[in-house]
Write an enzyme that holds these catalytic residues in place. Structure first.
Site, mmCIF file in Angstrom:
data_model
loop_
_atom_site.group_PDB
_atom_site.id
_atom_site.type_symbol
_atom_site.label_atom_id
_atom_site.label_comp_id
_atom_site.label_asym_id
_atom_site.label_seq_id
_atom_site.Cartn_x
_atom_site.Cartn_y
_atom_site.Cartn_z
ATOM 1 N N ASP A 52 -35.832 86.653 -32.798
ATOM 2 C CA ASP A 52 -36.334 85.887 -33.931
ATOM 3 C C ASP A 52 -35.465 86.086 -35.164
ATOM 4 O O ASP A 52 -34.670 87.022 -35.252
ATOM 5 C CB ASP A 52 -37.762 86.338 -34.283
ATOM 6 N N TYR A 110 -37.837 97.665 -26.819
ATOM 7 C CA TYR A 110 -37.820 97.347 -28.242
ATOM 8 C C TYR A 110 -38.381 98.527 -29.020
ATOM 9 O O TYR A 110 -39.228 99.280 -28.520
ATOM 10 C CB TYR A 110 -38.685 96.122 -28.536
#
Length: 264
Positions: A52, A110
């Site tokens: 993103d 992540y």
């Protein structure tokens, strides 16, 4: 013609994610520009994942095909000479034609970074979420274990994604999850990290997982919210979507024989 795999790091602050966009700057075309400068040819570039706007990467893998004779450190150095300061290649290797940066991966890890302190920290501006109130990291870590295992994570994807992909498989297997904190510094601040590894992630999944943990930590949701939310499958049962600036793609996991050598 060979296929080269690049591994790079980037600070996503100035970019609208990885993938080429018609009306905004992304990481992919910037790397393509550098490849073109070195090889003289505009090559297609395949990435391991979309990211993103504002999301960072400590290990991002992408591949392209070329007849350029440069390999390894020579290619790495040549590309870094043309890349901006917020993107850097740190590995280049030849891989088989059958290798795919995304589909050959077994999973990804992540991390979400939080600067937990009374005052902001200039080194973490744009690279971590600043929260002033003290977080109960031990309790957050215990609650996060409810994410472990195979679950339907429909409640952990964005509402827009749900509307666009009604038939999307939303089952994912989480193999690691933890919430940890560093030592408190002289200013009363510490870095808190939420880490999660899975065989795949839905759109905004890690940011929603993080937001849910934070909403529980500040009392907006009960500590049982994760198990209840996963069971319900409803986005509204989970917490807010945490801002992108604290999120990092930390590791892409490949099988040891992905390119005929040891895995990363």
């Amino acid at each position: 013609m060979v296929q080269l795999l690049l591994t790079l790091r980037y600070d996503g602050t100035n970019y609208h994610g990885w993938q080429v966009q018609s009306n905004a700057l992304a990481v992919q075309p910037v790397v393509q520009d550098a490849i073109e400068r070195v090889t003289g040819i505009r090559s297609g570039l395949t990435g391991c994942s979309r990211t993103d706007t504002g999301v960072h990467a400590e290990m991002y893998c992408c591949a392209f095909r070329t007849e350029c004779p440069l390999r390894g450190r020579r290619m790495t150095a040549a590309l870094n000479a043309w890349l901006p300061r917020d993107i850097a290649v740190y590995d280049c290797r030849e891989v088989p034609d059958t290798f795919h940066p995304r589909y050959s991966a077994m999973g990804k890890r992540y991390i979400y970074r939080i600067w937990n302190a009374p005052d902001r920290h200039p080194f973490w501006e744009g690279r971590a979420l600043h929260l002033r109130g003290s977080l109960d990291v031990a309790q957050m870590n215990r609650a996060a274990q409810d994410f472990l295992g195979s679950h339907d994570f429909a409640s952990c994807r964005s509402a827009d994604s749900a509307r666009r992909g009604k038939n999307e498989d939303t089952v994912r297997t989480v193999s690691h999850v933890s919430v940890t904190a560093g030592d408190t510094d002289s200013g009363g601040g510490r870095r808190v990290e939420f880490a999660v590894q899975a065989d795949g992630f839905l759109y905004n999944m890690v940011r929603i997982m993080t937001g849910t943990l934070l909403d529980m930590a500040v009392g907006r949701l009960p500590w049982e919210a994760i198990s209840v939310g996963l069971e319900s499958g409803e986005r509204a049962a989970m917490g807010a979507t945490a801002p992108a600036k604290g999120l990092y793609l930390q590791r892409v996991v490949y099988p040891s024989d992905a390119w005929g050598g040891s895995g990363k």
